[in-house]
Design a protein around this motif. Structure first.
Motif, PDB file in Angstrom:
ATOM      1  N   GLN A   1      17.496  -5.097   0.016  1.00 24.27           N
ATOM      2  CA  GLN A   1      16.747  -5.387  -1.206  1.00 24.27           C
ATOM      3  C   GLN A   1      15.880  -4.181  -1.569  1.00 24.27           C
ATOM      4  N   GLU A   2      16.040  -3.685  -2.790  1.00 25.98           N
ATOM      5  CA  GLU A   2      15.160  -2.599  -3.228  1.00 25.98           C
ATOM      6  C   GLU A   2      13.706  -3.079  -3.204  1.00 25.98           C
ATOM      7  N   ILE A   3      12.808  -2.213  -2.722  1.00 28.08           N
ATOM      8  CA  ILE A   3      11.386  -2.575  -2.714  1.00 28.08           C
ATOM      9  C   ILE A   3      10.643  -1.548  -3.563  1.00 28.08           C
ATOM     10  N   ARG A   4      10.048  -2.043  -4.642  1.00 28.39           N
ATOM     11  CA  ARG A   4       9.345  -1.153  -5.566  1.00 28.39           C
ATOM     12  C   ARG A   4       7.850  -1.267  -5.350  1.00 28.39           C
ATOM     13  N   GLY A   5       7.248  -0.254  -4.744  1.00 26.52           N
ATOM     14  CA  GLY A   5       5.799  -0.240  -4.596  1.00 26.52           C
ATOM     15  C   GLY A   5       5.180   0.419  -5.822  1.00 26.52           C
ATOM     16  N   ALA A   6       3.849   0.478  -5.860  1.00 27.13           N
ATOM     17  CA  ALA A   6       3.189   1.085  -7.009  1.00 27.13           C
ATOM     18  C   ALA A   6       3.581   2.565  -7.133  1.00 27.13           C
ATOM     19  N   GLN A   7       3.810   3.224  -5.987  1.00 28.68           N
ATOM     20  CA  GLN A   7       4.137   4.667  -6.059  1.00 28.68           C
ATOM     21  C   GLN A   7       5.491   5.041  -5.495  1.00 28.68           C
ATOM     22  N   HIS A   8       5.990   4.261  -4.544  1.00 35.02           N
ATOM     23  CA  HIS A   8       7.240   4.660  -3.876  1.00 35.02           C
ATOM     24  C   HIS A   8       8.223   3.503  -3.852  1.00 35.02           C
ATOM     25  N   THR A   9       9.517   3.845  -3.907  1.00 37.22           N
ATOM     26  CA  THR A   9      10.555   2.812  -3.934  1.00 37.22           C
ATOM     27  C   THR A   9      11.491   2.983  -2.748  1.00 37.22           C
ATOM     28  N   ALA A  10      11.784   1.857  -2.098  1.00 37.23           N
ATOM     29  CA  ALA A  10      12.836   1.859  -1.068  1.00 37.23           C
ATOM     30  C   ALA A  10      14.123   1.519  -1.801  1.00 37.23           C
TER      31      ALA A  10
ATOM     32  N   LEU B   1      16.614 -10.070  10.771  1.00 39.39           N
ATOM     33  CA  LEU B   1      16.524  -9.064   9.708  1.00 39.39           C
ATOM     34  C   LEU B   1      15.154  -9.080   9.039  1.00 39.39           C
ATOM     35  N   TRP B   2      14.553 -10.257   8.971  1.00 41.76           N
ATOM     36  CA  TRP B   2      13.272 -10.337   8.243  1.00 41.76           C
ATOM     37  C   TRP B   2      12.203  -9.446   8.851  1.00 41.76           C
ATOM     38  N   VAL B   3      12.309  -9.140  10.145  1.00 39.38           N
ATOM     39  CA  VAL B   3      11.268  -8.318  10.787  1.00 39.38           C
ATOM     40  C   VAL B   3      11.273  -6.906  10.173  1.00 39.38           C
ATOM     41  N   THR B   4      12.464  -6.300  10.103  1.00 45.07           N
ATOM     42  CA  THR B   4      12.558  -4.956   9.513  1.00 45.07           C
ATOM     43  C   THR B   4      12.168  -5.013   8.036  1.00 45.07           C
ATOM     44  N   GLU B   5      12.593  -6.068   7.353  1.00 41.38           N
ATOM     45  CA  GLU B   5      12.252  -6.200   5.924  1.00 41.38           C
ATOM     46  C   GLU B   5      10.735  -6.280   5.727  1.00 41.38           C
ATOM     47  N   LYS B   6      10.091  -6.993   6.622  1.00 35.05           N
ATOM     48  CA  LYS B   6       8.631  -7.134   6.534  1.00 35.05           C
ATOM     49  C   LYS B   6       7.951  -5.774   6.729  1.00 35.05           C
ATOM     50  N   MET B   7       8.474  -4.987   7.678  1.00 36.22           N
ATOM     51  CA  MET B   7       7.907  -3.649   7.904  1.00 36.22           C
ATOM     52  C   MET B   7       8.030  -2.810   6.639  1.00 36.22           C
ATOM     53  N   LEU B   8       9.217  -2.886   6.021  1.00 37.34           N
ATOM     54  CA  LEU B   8       9.447  -2.084   4.804  1.00 37.34           C
ATOM     55  C   LEU B   8       8.520  -2.514   3.679  1.00 37.34           C
ATOM     56  N   GLU B   9       8.326  -3.830   3.577  1.00 33.82           N
ATOM     57  CA  GLU B   9       7.448  -4.356   2.529  1.00 33.82           C
ATOM     58  C   GLU B   9       6.017  -3.840   2.741  1.00 33.82           C
ATOM     59  N   ARG B  10       5.575  -3.866   3.992  1.00 39.11           N
ATOM     60  CA  ARG B  10       4.213  -3.399   4.282  1.00 39.11           C
ATOM     61  C   ARG B  10       4.090  -1.891   4.042  1.00 39.11           C
ATOM     62  N   MET B  11       5.186  -1.136   4.341  1.00 40.66           N
ATOM     63  CA  MET B  11       5.145   0.307   4.106  1.00 40.66           C
ATOM     64  C   MET B  11       5.101   0.639   2.614  1.00 40.66           C
ATOM     65  N   PHE B  12       5.965  -0.004   1.835  1.00 38.23           N
ATOM     66  CA  PHE B  12       6.139   0.396   0.426  1.00 38.23           C
ATOM     67  C   PHE B  12       5.157  -0.297  -0.523  1.00 38.23           C
ATOM     68  N   ILE B  13       4.858  -1.567  -0.279  1.00 35.82           N
ATOM     69  CA  ILE B  13       3.931  -2.290  -1.158  1.00 35.82           C
ATOM     70  C   ILE B  13       2.495  -2.074  -0.674  1.00 35.82           C
ATOM     71  N   GLY B  14       2.337  -2.019   0.654  1.00 40.75           N
ATOM     72  CA  GLY B  14       1.017  -1.811   1.249  1.00 40.75           C
ATOM     73  C   GLY B  14       0.414  -3.097   1.759  1.00 40.75           C
ATOM     74  N   ASP B  15      -0.521  -2.942   2.701  1.00 37.95           N
ATOM     75  CA  ASP B  15      -1.243  -4.099   3.221  1.00 37.95           C
ATOM     76  C   ASP B  15      -2.692  -3.702   3.439  1.00 37.95           C
ATOM     77  N   PRO B  16      -3.619  -4.070   2.515  1.00 37.38           N
ATOM     78  CA  PRO B  16      -3.325  -4.804   1.285  1.00 37.38           C
ATOM     79  C   PRO B  16      -2.734  -3.868   0.220  1.00 37.38           C
ATOM     80  N   PRO B  17      -1.984  -4.439  -0.765  1.00 37.07           N
ATOM     81  CA  PRO B  17      -1.477  -3.603  -1.860  1.00 37.07           C
ATOM     82  C   PRO B  17      -2.661  -3.014  -2.624  1.00 37.07           C
ATOM     83  N   PRO B  18      -2.638  -1.830  -3.174  1.00 39.68           N
ATOM     84  CA  PRO B  18      -1.494  -0.918  -3.196  1.00 39.68           C
ATOM     85  C   PRO B  18      -1.596   0.156  -2.117  1.00 39.68           C
TER      86      PRO B  18
END
Ligand code: HEM
Length: 308
Positions: free
Chosen positions: A82-91, A261-278
């Protein structure tokens, strides 16, 4: 559990990431299926020539190719990257039906294996990516930090990487996510060592963990630590540096094996969207993801049985 592929093989001096798409038409699909099913024989052709060293290859199949190629139901969690679009960077999500992840002590064996493999596939596939990585000094990535330290070991390794009774038909399989990152080394080198260490979450020279930030900007290490009521969820990373200095290309080929798979996806989400966003992972300010594909590496017998 049926015998897994070589998911737990150690980091080697050389590794290749070969991503293929299967060409259209029944003939190409049938040919690709036969070659996929013959992986054990192809590996034997090379392995007998290796003296004492390591030679392994894991084969992953993506969501896109799963049903036409295997004619079997999907593993429970398998879906396209799944493409992950953060405020500045996209996976970014890119194409790929098959992944061959080859690990060896020397590049000659990697090349030899890819040669016989691609000859066997003939016109049935197209190579969309083919990167050979190398072990950099002290097991560092090209950002010059030791990479792979927190990987699970011992009994934690199969527990983190191999599907279990939650999906009995595919027990022994493993989800694998790949991303090719290109680094902006000039900008990275312009940062102080202290800034770089804050970004990664470890010291550079001696690879010691820094404390996790409790608020505000988190380090890469902290963003990639996934904890819930069950405890910490790990993945196995076998990242490899790759480079073509003449073209100014320096990168890290990220590869992560996981039971869920959700574990890696969660890591990517935290990397690209941020925790907390942005507040995204600042490693991304110096590393651009140019590919992203998810595969499932079924147990060995599943692959061999595809010939029937
Ligand atoms: C930790 C580099 C991408 C997951 C680390 C460490 C480095 C590093 C140097 C610290 C040492 C270690 O424990 O290995 C990189 C580089 C990347 C990259 C250069 C690409 C440019 C990713 C991605 C993921 C990821 C895409 C997951 C989707 C992790 C995890 C840890 C880690 C789980 C260990 C966290 C812990 O300490 O528990 N990475 N990484 N990394 N990275 Fe990455």
């Amino acid at each position: 559990m049926t015998e897994p592929q070589d998911i737990d093989a150690p980091l080697t001096a050389a590794a290749a990431f070969l991503v293929l798409t299967i060409n259209s038409g029944d003939e190409a699909m049938d040919q690709a299926r036969l070659v996929v099913a013959s992986i054990e024989d192809l590996l034997k052709d090379i392995k007998i020539q290796v003296n004492t060293g390591i030679f392994t290859c894991n084969l992953g199949i993506s969501h896109h190719a799963w049903e036409p190629l295997t004619r079997k139901p999907l593993p429970k969690e398998l879906k396209p990257f799944q493409e992950i679009r953060g405020a500045q960077h996209t996976a970014v999500a890119t194409e790929g039906d098959l992944l061959y992840h080859v690990r060896a002590d020397s590049v000659d064996l990697v090349v030899e294996f890819e040669k016989i493999l691609l000859e066997a596939f003939g016109d049935s596939v197209t190579a969309v990516d083919d990167v050979t990585g190398f072990r950099y000094y002290n097991g560092r990535d090209l950002l010059e930090f030791v990479d792979g330290t927190a990987n699970p070991i011992g009994l934690s390794l199969p527990a983190a990487t191999l599907v279990g009774e939650e999906d009995p038909a595919y027990a022994g399989g493993s989800y694998v996510v790949i991303q090719k990152y290109l680094h902006d080394l000039k900008d990275w080198r312009a940062q102080t060592t202290e800034t770089q260490e804050q970004i990664i979450g470890r010291t550079k020279f001696d690879n010691i963990e820094l404390p996790d930030a409790t608020e505000g900007q988190k380090s890469h290490k902290t963003l990639c630590t996934i904890e819930d009521a069950e405890g910490e969820h790990d993945i196995l990373r076998d990242n490899m540096p790759f480079a073509t200095p003449g073209k100014g290309e320096y990168g890290t080929y990220f590869i992560g094996y996981s039971r869920h798979l959700w574990v890696t996806e969660k890591m990517l989400e935290r990397m690209f969207i941020g925790d907390p966003p942005p507040l995204h992972d600042r490693i991304l300010d110096y590393s651009r993801a140019v590919t992203g594909v998810t595969f499932f590496c079924p147990p060995r017998k599943f692959l061999v049985d595809l010939a029937d």
